[in-house]
Motif scaffolding. Structure first.
Motif, short mmCIF file in Angstrom:
data_model
loop_
_atom_site.label_atom_id
_atom_site.label_comp_id
_atom_site.label_asym_id
_atom_site.label_seq_id
_atom_site.Cartn_x
_atom_site.Cartn_y
_atom_site.Cartn_z
N ASN A 1 0.60 -29.34 -24.23
CA ASN A 1 1.26 -29.67 -22.96
C ASN A 1 2.58 -30.40 -23.13
OD1 ASN A 1 -0.93 -28.55 -21.55
ND2 ASN A 1 -2.04 -30.51 -21.52
N ALA A 2 2.91 -30.78 -24.35
CA ALA A 2 4.13 -31.58 -24.58
C ALA A 2 5.38 -30.73 -24.38
CB ALA A 2 4.12 -32.15 -25.99
N GLU A 3 6.33 -31.26 -23.63
CA GLU A 3 7.59 -30.56 -23.44
C GLU A 3 8.57 -30.84 -24.58
OE1 GLU A 3 10.27 -32.85 -20.42
OE2 GLU A 3 8.21 -32.95 -19.61
N SER B 1 9.91 -28.90 -31.68
CA SER B 1 9.13 -28.26 -32.75
C SER B 1 8.56 -29.30 -33.70
CB SER B 1 10.01 -27.28 -33.52
OG SER B 1 11.11 -27.94 -34.11
N ASP B 2 7.63 -28.86 -34.56
CA ASP B 2 7.00 -29.73 -35.56
C ASP B 2 6.41 -30.98 -34.90
OD1 ASP B 2 7.59 -28.08 -37.74
OD2 ASP B 2 9.59 -28.94 -37.91
N ALA C 1 2.92 -36.79 -28.17
CA ALA C 1 3.50 -35.81 -29.08
C ALA C 1 4.83 -36.35 -29.61
CB ALA C 1 3.74 -34.49 -28.36
N ALA C 2 4.96 -36.40 -30.93
CA ALA C 2 6.20 -36.86 -31.56
C ALA C 2 6.51 -35.92 -32.72
CB ALA C 2 6.07 -38.29 -32.06
N CYS C 3 7.77 -35.59 -32.91
CA CYS C 3 8.13 -34.71 -34.01
C CYS C 3 7.90 -35.42 -35.34
CB CYS C 3 9.58 -34.25 -33.89
SG CYS C 3 10.82 -35.54 -34.15
N LYS C 4 7.76 -34.65 -36.39
CA LYS C 4 7.48 -35.22 -37.70
C LYS C 4 8.58 -36.17 -38.14
CE LYS C 4 4.52 -31.58 -39.58
NZ LYS C 4 4.35 -30.54 -40.63
N ASP C 5 9.83 -35.82 -37.84
CA ASP C 5 10.95 -36.68 -38.25
C ASP C 5 10.82 -38.07 -37.64
OD1 ASP C 5 12.05 -34.74 -39.85
OD2 ASP C 5 13.58 -34.12 -38.39
#
Length: 273
Positions: free
Chosen positions: A17-19, A28-29, A53-57
């Protein structure tokens, strides 16, 4: 459904569901971010909730700030904190600090003033001698600025329902070892009537993570966050900089003032190197 499968399902739904990343524009990621992090909780026992939701970076790149917050939220000298330093958990925390924020320990030791102080021990009713330290480390400030911004951005997302817009921003202030006086706290709490914490059945985050907040459900969020008893974070987040005049009404805490927009977390940590 077992607890493990249920947790996996919850995380899967969050990612589906994360935008975008809760901290930047990346779509992405995406990985799961716990804020506050699991490491802050005793024996890593953390009630469910406040997962994003958080990106890997952003997730991996800002982990040093999480280790710094974990260490510096335990400076009280109370018995439970003293036990932490000698425990396996405490040793892992320092190993993480030295791995992900290696410059913090040395810079903090260089930039501090120390003096003896007698403090009442709530457990024994006796006064004991302690060392009071005033920390003036610019590197430590950068890491705690980032952690405070992460708290602000994730709580905005939790209570507004979407990540802080890229055109918005968060103004934060942090205080160590009860560095904010009670008169200031009382004035702030008058505009923050709502209570927040993590709760899972009868298990909750009292004593480790609680906050008072106010929110219009759309554009503005404010909170006073207590991590354990020795890291206090004051947060004001706005969805658009046209609301930034709200910051003009804030109490002035010049030493710790920090303004940050989504997408700029890691820049602050790079400048700390």
């Amino acid at each position: 459904m077992g607890a493990a499968k249920q947790k996996k399902l919850v995380k899967s739904k969050i990612l589906q569901n994360a935008e975008r990343c809760v901290y930047c524009a990346n779509k992405s990621d995406l990985t799961i971010e716990h804020m506050p992090p699991i490491s802050i909780f005793t024996d890593r026992l953390r009630p469910a909730g406040l997962m994003f939701a958080a990106c890997k970076d952003c997730n991996n790149g800002s982990s040093g700030a999480d280790f710094v917050a974990n260490i510096f939220s335990r400076l009280s000298g109370r018995n439970e904190d003293e036990k932490f330093w000698a425990s396996k958990e405490g040793k892992k925390a320092f190993a993480g600090l030295d791995k992900f924020a290696p410059e913090v320990r040395a810079d903090t030791l260089r930039n501090h003033t120390a003096k003896p102080k007698w403090v009442l021990d709530a457990n024994t009713g006796l006064y004991k001698s302690m060392i009071s330290m005033e920390l003036n480390s610019p590197i430590l400030k950068n890491y705690l600025d980032v952690f405070a911004a992460k708290i602000g951005m994730t709580l905005f997302c939790e209570h507004v329902g979407n990540p802080l817009p890229l055109k918005g921003g968060v103004q934060t202030f942090w205080f160590l070892n009860e560095g904010i006086n009670q008169k200031q706290v009382r004035a702030i709490l008058k505009i923050l009537p709502l209570h927040g914490k993590l709760k899972q059945g009868t298990f909750n985050s009292d004593g480790q993570f609680v906050y008072r907040y106010n929110c219009d459900g759309k554009s503005i969020f404010a909170a006073l966050v207590l991590i354990r008893s020795d890291l206090i974070i004051l947060v004001f987040a706005v969805s658009d900089l046209k609301f930034r005049e709200c910051f003009d009404q804030l109490p002035l805490f010049e030493r710790t003032a920090n303004f940050m927009q989504p997408g700029h977390l890691l820049e602050k940590l790079i400048s700390a190197d």
